[in-house]
Write a protein that holds these residues in place. Sequence first.
Motif, mmCIF file in Angstrom:
data_model
loop_
_atom_site.group_PDB
_atom_site.id
_atom_site.type_symbol
_atom_site.label_atom_id
_atom_site.label_comp_id
_atom_site.label_asym_id
_atom_site.label_seq_id
_atom_site.Cartn_x
_atom_site.Cartn_y
_atom_site.Cartn_z
ATOM 1 N N ALA A 74 0.790 -1.217 0.106
ATOM 2 C CA ALA A 74 0.127 0.161 0.188
ATOM 3 C C ALA A 74 0.958 1.465 -0.099
ATOM 4 C CB ALA A 74 -1.004 0.047 1.227
ATOM 5 N N ASP A 75 0.488 2.433 -0.406
ATOM 6 C CA ASP A 75 1.192 3.511 -0.493
ATOM 7 C C ASP A 75 1.693 4.002 0.776
ATOM 8 O OD1 ASP A 75 -1.614 4.182 0.529
ATOM 9 O OD2 ASP A 75 -1.819 5.844 -0.828
ATOM 10 N N TYR A 76 0.886 3.905 1.708
ATOM 11 C CA TYR A 76 1.177 4.431 3.203
ATOM 12 C C TYR A 76 2.479 3.704 3.547
ATOM 13 C CZ TYR A 76 -1.102 0.344 5.354
ATOM 14 O OH TYR A 76 -1.386 -1.032 5.762
ATOM 15 N N ARG A 77 2.574 2.189 3.226
ATOM 16 C CA ARG A 77 3.767 1.413 3.478
ATOM 17 C C ARG A 77 4.904 1.695 2.682
ATOM 18 N NH1 ARG A 77 2.834 -4.789 4.331
ATOM 19 N NH2 ARG A 77 5.012 -4.607 4.934
ATOM 20 N N ARG A 78 4.747 2.405 1.631
ATOM 21 C CA ARG A 78 6.051 2.603 0.627
ATOM 22 C C ARG A 78 6.564 4.132 1.061
ATOM 23 N NH1 ARG A 78 4.231 1.011 -5.465
ATOM 24 N NH2 ARG A 78 2.828 -0.715 -4.790
ATOM 25 N N SER A 79 5.804 4.719 1.671
ATOM 26 C CA SER A 79 6.032 6.259 2.253
ATOM 27 C C SER A 79 7.133 6.339 3.099
ATOM 28 C CB SER A 79 4.856 6.894 3.014
ATOM 29 O OG SER A 79 4.625 6.229 4.266
ATOM 30 N N LYS A 80 7.664 5.229 3.648
ATOM 31 C CA LYS A 80 8.999 5.286 4.305
ATOM 32 C C LYS A 80 10.171 5.464 3.328
ATOM 33 C CE LYS A 80 8.171 1.293 6.090
ATOM 34 N NZ LYS A 80 8.555 0.248 7.173
ATOM 35 N N TRP A 81 9.968 4.987 2.141
ATOM 36 C CA TRP A 81 11.183 5.216 1.189
ATOM 37 C C TRP A 81 10.761 6.125 0.155
ATOM 38 C CZ3 TRP A 81 8.906 -0.015 1.384
ATOM 39 C CH2 TRP A 81 9.701 -1.008 2.389
ATOM 40 N N ILE A 82 9.379 6.477 -0.119
ATOM 41 C CA ILE A 82 8.835 7.304 -1.473
ATOM 42 C C ILE A 82 8.420 8.443 -0.999
ATOM 43 C CG2 ILE A 82 7.719 7.152 -3.588
ATOM 44 C CD1 ILE A 82 8.017 4.282 -3.722
ATOM 45 N N GLY A 83 8.743 9.657 -1.392
ATOM 46 C CA GLY A 83 7.923 10.880 -0.917
ATOM 47 C C GLY A 83 7.288 11.683 -2.375
ATOM 48 N N ARG A 84 6.249 12.198 -2.321
ATOM 49 C CA ARG A 84 5.625 12.836 -3.323
ATOM 50 C C ARG A 84 5.208 14.061 -3.263
ATOM 51 N NH1 ARG A 84 0.882 9.531 -6.850
ATOM 52 N NH2 ARG A 84 0.909 10.844 -8.587
ATOM 53 N N VAL A 85 5.378 14.966 -4.014
ATOM 54 C CA VAL A 85 4.916 16.392 -4.011
ATOM 55 C C VAL A 85 4.042 16.498 -5.358
ATOM 56 C CG1 VAL A 85 5.393 18.723 -4.457
ATOM 57 C CG2 VAL A 85 7.007 17.309 -3.125
ATOM 58 N N PHE A 86 2.704 16.925 -5.001
ATOM 59 C CA PHE A 86 1.853 16.959 -6.166
ATOM 60 C C PHE A 86 1.712 18.412 -6.741
ATOM 61 C CE2 PHE A 86 0.403 13.661 -3.256
ATOM 62 C CZ PHE A 86 -0.183 12.620 -4.082
ATOM 63 N N GLN A 87 0.931 18.615 -7.739
ATOM 64 C CA GLN A 87 0.688 19.661 -8.599
ATOM 65 C C GLN A 87 0.003 20.731 -7.679
ATOM 66 O OE1 GLN A 87 -1.133 19.428 -12.439
ATOM 67 N NE2 GLN A 87 -2.007 21.358 -12.342
ATOM 68 N N ASN A 88 -0.980 20.581 -6.730
ATOM 69 C CA ASN A 88 -1.580 21.317 -6.000
ATOM 70 C C ASN A 88 -0.968 21.712 -4.889
ATOM 71 O OD1 ASN A 88 -3.704 23.047 -4.466
ATOM 72 N ND2 ASN A 88 -5.363 21.635 -5.053
ATOM 73 N N PRO A 89 -0.402 22.919 -4.504
ATOM 74 C CA PRO A 89 0.216 23.125 -3.258
ATOM 75 C C PRO A 89 -0.653 22.893 -2.031
ATOM 76 C CG PRO A 89 0.416 25.114 -4.858
ATOM 77 C CD PRO A 89 -0.572 24.286 -5.435
ATOM 78 N N LEU A 90 -2.022 22.817 -2.232
ATOM 79 C CA LEU A 90 -2.636 22.839 -1.014
ATOM 80 C C LEU A 90 -2.829 21.465 -0.569
ATOM 81 C CD1 LEU A 90 -5.976 24.741 -2.141
ATOM 82 C CD2 LEU A 90 -3.852 25.544 -0.822
ATOM 83 N N MET A 91 -2.502 20.522 -1.380
ATOM 84 C CA MET A 91 -2.298 19.000 -1.027
ATOM 85 C C MET A 91 -1.317 18.718 -0.039
ATOM 86 S SD MET A 91 -3.456 17.004 -4.640
ATOM 87 C CE MET A 91 -3.740 15.425 -3.643
ATOM 88 N N GLY A 92 -0.131 19.409 -0.007
ATOM 89 C CA GLY A 92 0.822 18.828 0.820
ATOM 90 C C GLY A 92 0.710 19.472 2.305
ATOM 91 N N THR A 93 -0.108 20.322 2.528
ATOM 92 C CA THR A 93 -0.190 21.190 3.749
ATOM 93 C C THR A 93 -1.523 21.159 4.383
ATOM 94 O OG1 THR A 93 -0.134 23.214 2.571
ATOM 95 C CG2 THR A 93 2.024 22.261 3.454
ATOM 96 N N ALA A 94 -1.476 21.481 5.804
ATOM 97 C CA ALA A 94 -3.033 21.547 6.260
ATOM 98 C C ALA A 94 -3.118 23.004 6.583
ATOM 99 C CB ALA A 94 -2.907 20.949 7.867
ATOM 100 N N ALA A 95 -3.976 23.844 5.707
ATOM 101 C CA ALA A 95 -3.977 25.380 5.750
ATOM 102 C C ALA A 95 -4.450 25.849 7.172
ATOM 103 C CB ALA A 95 -5.278 25.575 4.807
ATOM 104 N N SER A 96 -5.063 25.176 8.035
ATOM 105 C CA SER A 96 -5.538 25.841 9.176
ATOM 106 C C SER A 96 -4.666 25.802 10.410
ATOM 107 C CB SER A 96 -6.978 25.345 9.953
ATOM 108 O OG SER A 96 -6.813 23.836 10.089
ATOM 109 N N LEU A 97 -3.800 24.999 10.128
ATOM 110 C CA LEU A 97 -2.502 24.626 11.190
ATOM 111 C C LEU A 97 -1.412 25.700 10.813
ATOM 112 C CD1 LEU A 97 -2.302 20.911 11.700
ATOM 113 C CD2 LEU A 97 -3.635 22.516 12.924
ATOM 114 N N SER A 98 -0.781 26.182 11.741
ATOM 115 C CA SER A 98 0.385 26.884 11.587
ATOM 116 C C SER A 98 1.552 26.243 10.938
ATOM 117 C CB SER A 98 1.029 27.638 13.091
ATOM 118 O OG SER A 98 1.675 26.181 13.786
ATOM 119 N N VAL A 99 2.528 26.827 10.392
ATOM 120 C CA VAL A 99 3.799 26.334 9.765
ATOM 121 C C VAL A 99 4.473 25.470 10.742
ATOM 122 C CG1 VAL A 99 5.993 26.968 8.687
ATOM 123 C CG2 VAL A 99 4.038 28.261 8.294
#
Length: 251
Positions: A74-99
Motif C-alpha cells: 500500500a502507498d502508506y507502507r511505501r511512504s517510508k522510502w518514497i515521497g511525493r509532491v503534487f501539482q496542487n500546493p494545497l495537497m501537501g499542507t494543512a491550511a488551518s494549522l501553523s507552519v
Amino acid sequence: MLQLQHITKIFNAGKATEVAAVKDLTLRLDPQSFNVLVGANGSGKSTLLNLIAGSTHPDKGNILLHEREIQRLADYRRSKWIGRVFQNPLMGTAASLSVLDNFRMAALRRSTKWITLGTGGRFRKQVAEKIATLGMGLENKLTQPMGSLSGGQRQALTLLMTVMADVDLLLLDEPSAALDPRSARQVMEIANRLIAEDRLTALLVTHNINEALRYGTRLIQMEDGKIIKDYDAAAKRGLDHGAVVSWFDYF
C-alpha cells in the motif's frame, strides 16, 4: 535503485471504456539520479507515478526498490522510502494549522534525519533553521496559518517536509504547474538543490519544456503507455526547445 519490470496497467478491463494506461513498460532509475518525464495528456505519466507511489497497483509486472518487490505494498507502507509532491500546493499542507504545526505533523508521521520531536524551543529552533535555508524569510512566520501563505511558499515548505524524512525516492508531480512563473522557478531551484544535497533519486513529471531541459540528467518521453524516447545526460545536453516541441502534436 528503482526498477519497473514489464509493468502493465489496464483500467475498466473487458469493458467498452477499457484503457491500457501503461503497456509492458520497463524502466530503471539509478541511485541519486534526477530523471525528467514528459508526455502529452493521456500518455500514461500520472498512472506511472501512481504505480510507483502505490496509489494504484499493476495488473502485470514487478516494481522493485533496492531489489525488494513493492508492487503490492500500500502507498502508506511505501511512504517510508518514497515521497511525493503534487501539482496542487494545497495537497501537501494543512491550511488551518501553523507552519510549525505542519512540520510537527510531518515529524510525527515519519522518522526524520534532522529534527527532534517535541513541542519545545529546540524543535522550533531546528525547524526555523531548516526553513531559513529556503531563502524565503518563512522562518519568521512559524506561527502563521499555512493557508495564509502563497502557493509558492506552501509548495517550497511541502518539498522541505517531504525530503526531511529518510526517503530514497522523490516523485515530483508537476510541482510548479499551479504557480506563477517566478514562484515556479523558485520552487524548482529549491527542489534541484534538495535533491542534490540529500542525494535523492528523483522523478519529475512536467509539461514545461524549459523545466524538462533545465533540470535533471535524463529525459524520458512517454506516449500511449510506453517509453518512446530516453536521453541520458550527454544526449540531453544536445537538445534544444524546438527539438523537444517537435516530439508533440501539441504541448
